[in-house]
Design a protein around this motif. Sequence first.
Motif, PDB file in Angstrom:
ATOM      1  N   THR A  21       0.980  -1.139  -0.065  1.00 50.74           N
ATOM      2  CA  THR A  21      -0.149  -0.009  -0.033  1.00 50.74           C
ATOM      3  C   THR A  21       0.727   1.068   0.069  1.00 50.74           C
ATOM      4  O   THR A  21       0.263   2.168  -0.378  1.00 50.74           O
ATOM      5  CB  THR A  21      -0.783  -0.017   1.223  1.00 50.74           C
ATOM      6  OG1 THR A  21      -0.237  -0.139   2.385  1.00 50.74           O
ATOM      7  CG2 THR A  21      -1.803  -1.091   1.317  1.00 50.74           C
ATOM      8  N   GLU A  22       1.930   1.255   0.397  1.00 47.80           N
ATOM      9  CA  GLU A  22       2.991   2.305   0.539  1.00 47.80           C
ATOM     10  C   GLU A  22       3.926   2.365  -0.862  1.00 47.80           C
ATOM     11  O   GLU A  22       4.464   3.624  -1.073  1.00 47.80           O
ATOM     12  CB  GLU A  22       3.857   2.274   1.734  1.00 47.80           C
ATOM     13  CG  GLU A  22       3.214   2.467   3.070  1.00 47.80           C
ATOM     14  CD  GLU A  22       4.101   2.496   4.266  1.00 47.80           C
ATOM     15  OE1 GLU A  22       5.505   2.556   3.921  1.00 47.80           O
ATOM     16  OE2 GLU A  22       3.670   2.681   5.260  1.00 47.80           O
ATOM     17  N   SER A  23       3.891   1.435  -1.551  1.00 48.68           N
ATOM     18  CA  SER A  23       4.592   1.314  -2.604  1.00 48.68           C
ATOM     19  C   SER A  23       3.992   2.103  -3.892  1.00 48.68           C
ATOM     20  O   SER A  23       2.700   2.151  -3.857  1.00 48.68           O
ATOM     21  CB  SER A  23       5.056  -0.055  -3.294  1.00 48.68           C
ATOM     22  OG  SER A  23       5.398  -0.067  -4.544  1.00 48.68           O
ATOM     23  N   SER A  24       4.926   2.716  -4.663  1.00 45.10           N
ATOM     24  CA  SER A  24       4.291   3.462  -6.040  1.00 45.10           C
ATOM     25  C   SER A  24       3.589   2.449  -7.009  1.00 45.10           C
ATOM     26  O   SER A  24       3.013   2.700  -7.863  1.00 45.10           O
ATOM     27  CB  SER A  24       5.021   4.489  -6.526  1.00 45.10           C
ATOM     28  OG  SER A  24       6.443   3.477  -6.801  1.00 45.10           O
ATOM     29  N   GLU A  25       4.202   1.240  -6.776  1.00 48.11           N
ATOM     30  CA  GLU A  25       3.805   0.288  -7.668  1.00 48.11           C
ATOM     31  C   GLU A  25       3.305  -1.126  -6.934  1.00 48.11           C
ATOM     32  O   GLU A  25       4.149  -1.954  -6.851  1.00 48.11           O
ATOM     33  CB  GLU A  25       4.954  -0.192  -8.828  1.00 48.11           C
ATOM     34  CG  GLU A  25       5.407   1.057  -9.456  1.00 48.11           C
ATOM     35  CD  GLU A  25       6.578   0.499 -10.402  1.00 48.11           C
ATOM     36  OE1 GLU A  25       6.498   0.306 -11.628  1.00 48.11           O
ATOM     37  OE2 GLU A  25       7.735   0.357  -9.795  1.00 48.11           O
ATOM     38  N   HIS A 332      12.002  -2.283  -0.273  1.00 46.59           N
ATOM     39  CA  HIS A 332      11.249  -1.382  -0.233  1.00 46.59           C
ATOM     40  C   HIS A 332      11.612   0.215  -0.124  1.00 46.59           C
ATOM     41  O   HIS A 332      11.273   1.067  -0.633  1.00 46.59           O
ATOM     42  CB  HIS A 332       9.983  -1.494   0.855  1.00 46.59           C
ATOM     43  CG  HIS A 332       9.173  -0.472   0.962  1.00 46.59           C
ATOM     44  ND1 HIS A 332       7.953  -0.254   0.039  1.00 46.59           N
ATOM     45  CD2 HIS A 332       8.782   0.452   1.968  1.00 46.59           C
ATOM     46  CE1 HIS A 332       7.122   0.885   0.468  1.00 46.59           C
ATOM     47  NE2 HIS A 332       7.748   1.132   1.547  1.00 46.59           N
ATOM     48  N   THR A 335      14.041   1.613  -2.989  1.00 42.11           N
ATOM     49  CA  THR A 335      13.559   2.122  -3.933  1.00 42.11           C
ATOM     50  C   THR A 335      13.243   3.520  -4.028  1.00 42.11           C
ATOM     51  O   THR A 335      12.998   4.175  -5.084  1.00 42.11           O
ATOM     52  CB  THR A 335      12.025   1.249  -4.296  1.00 42.11           C
ATOM     53  OG1 THR A 335      11.330   1.254  -3.183  1.00 42.11           O
ATOM     54  CG2 THR A 335      12.475  -0.196  -4.520  1.00 42.11           C
ATOM     55  N   ASP A 336      13.120   4.056  -2.712  1.00 48.91           N
ATOM     56  CA  ASP A 336      12.920   5.666  -2.324  1.00 48.91           C
ATOM     57  C   ASP A 336      14.321   6.265  -2.778  1.00 48.91           C
ATOM     58  O   ASP A 336      14.027   7.501  -2.974  1.00 48.91           O
ATOM     59  CB  ASP A 336      12.424   5.821  -1.002  1.00 48.91           C
ATOM     60  CG  ASP A 336      10.940   5.259  -0.760  1.00 48.91           C
ATOM     61  OD1 ASP A 336      10.415   5.122  -1.811  1.00 48.91           O
ATOM     62  OD2 ASP A 336      10.654   5.102   0.133  1.00 48.91           O
ATOM     63  N   SER A 388      15.335  -1.333 -10.413  1.00 49.42           N
ATOM     64  CA  SER A 388      13.766  -1.212 -10.616  1.00 49.42           C
ATOM     65  C   SER A 388      12.949  -2.567 -10.106  1.00 49.42           C
ATOM     66  O   SER A 388      13.741  -3.395 -10.267  1.00 49.42           O
ATOM     67  CB  SER A 388      13.367  -0.663 -11.787  1.00 49.42           C
ATOM     68  OG  SER A 388      13.791  -1.792 -12.766  1.00 49.42           O
TER      69      SER A 388
END
Length: 411
Positions: A21-25, A332, A335-336, A388
């Motif tokens: 839910t916090e991931s952009s994908e 996770h 990735t930021d 990615s």
Amino acid sequence: MSAAERWIPFRLRDLVDILATESSEPERFRELHRIVAAVVHHEYRQELERLKDAYAPFNPDADHRVIRTWSDDERTECQRVLVAALTDLVEAANYEAVGREVLGGAVEGESLLKLRLHVDLDDFDEILFFRRGLSRRTEEVSHLFGLRHKPVEFTNCARILIYLKFRDAEHFEAAGRRDLPFEPGSTIIKLFQDVPRADLEMLLPNTEVRMRTTDKLVIGVPALLSGLVVLVTKVASSLGLLVLLVLFWVGVRDDEVDIGQTQLAAIALGLGSLLAFGWRQWTKFKNRRIQFMKTLSENLYFRNLDNDVGVFHHLLDAAAEEEIKEILLALHFLTDGPETADGLDERIEAWSAEHLDCVFDFDVRDALDKLGDLGLIEVRDDEHHAVSLDEARRRLDQRWDAYFAAPALPR
């Protein structure tokens, strides 16, 4: 839970849902979780076979036919491999070793079960304890013979793993100990749940239940008072006649003792009363001991999770889940943007404290080593850069396919 523990106390599925839910994908993250889980479980499967092979000479529950025997040297090597592999597995599952001093303190301290337990640690050639999930708990404990209850706070272990190897038969024969409840030289592996740290000794198979001072008084004082009553009311006259008779026989007394049927009946009644009293007290002692053994057995029954080879399956699943959680957490946050090891460690622990209301010691070095082994990060200037999600999935797909690729045939 102790802040020093590496264990991540959340179900893998729940943690994946939160991170997705916090991931952009989110969908790509869930797909990545599935292939990471497949890769990790497949690699741990090889460790399971290694453990089963090493434990084969010692497995007391084997239900297959034995078509080979092991030499003493082979058994020694299997024992070495077993201990090394088991230690690696419990550490991967984020268990912590229990020191000898902690175990010794449990042996010497008072049990929360209100039992006096005796354990001879010299019976073991090798003994290993591992625990996971420390917490502080409070339970109501009866005292004053059950008339009152008081809350007792104690440290509880969510999981306890024990590995034991008994000494050979010569050790017990030299000590004159026979009719043992265990087989000398045998190896035991057990997994327990919800064990108070003060009661670790009750998990050992050579534990003996003994009377506490309080229990001795509970039995001894009424027995003494009852015994005095029996002596005064039923045995004193009989003993008096017997004493006079003995004194006459040994020549101390000259007057002959006249014993008729009435006197003989009194002597028989007195001795019978004394024997009956002794039997009743012995029965009370045995019944109280049986009650203690029942209390110990009931606690062990509900705390036992697994035994022998079954422990390997349980630990393997726990180790795989911990590794997957560490991989996904680290990936996770990377990735930021790139992070140093210390920076990543601080971010994950701060996020857990804020969003999950939980503090744990994230094993960042282990997580980064796993990501590096899977080829999912690159290191530049002490900073770790994540690939990615699409690239991560592609690399993991290649790794998965390589597991089943047929080897090239020689030309």
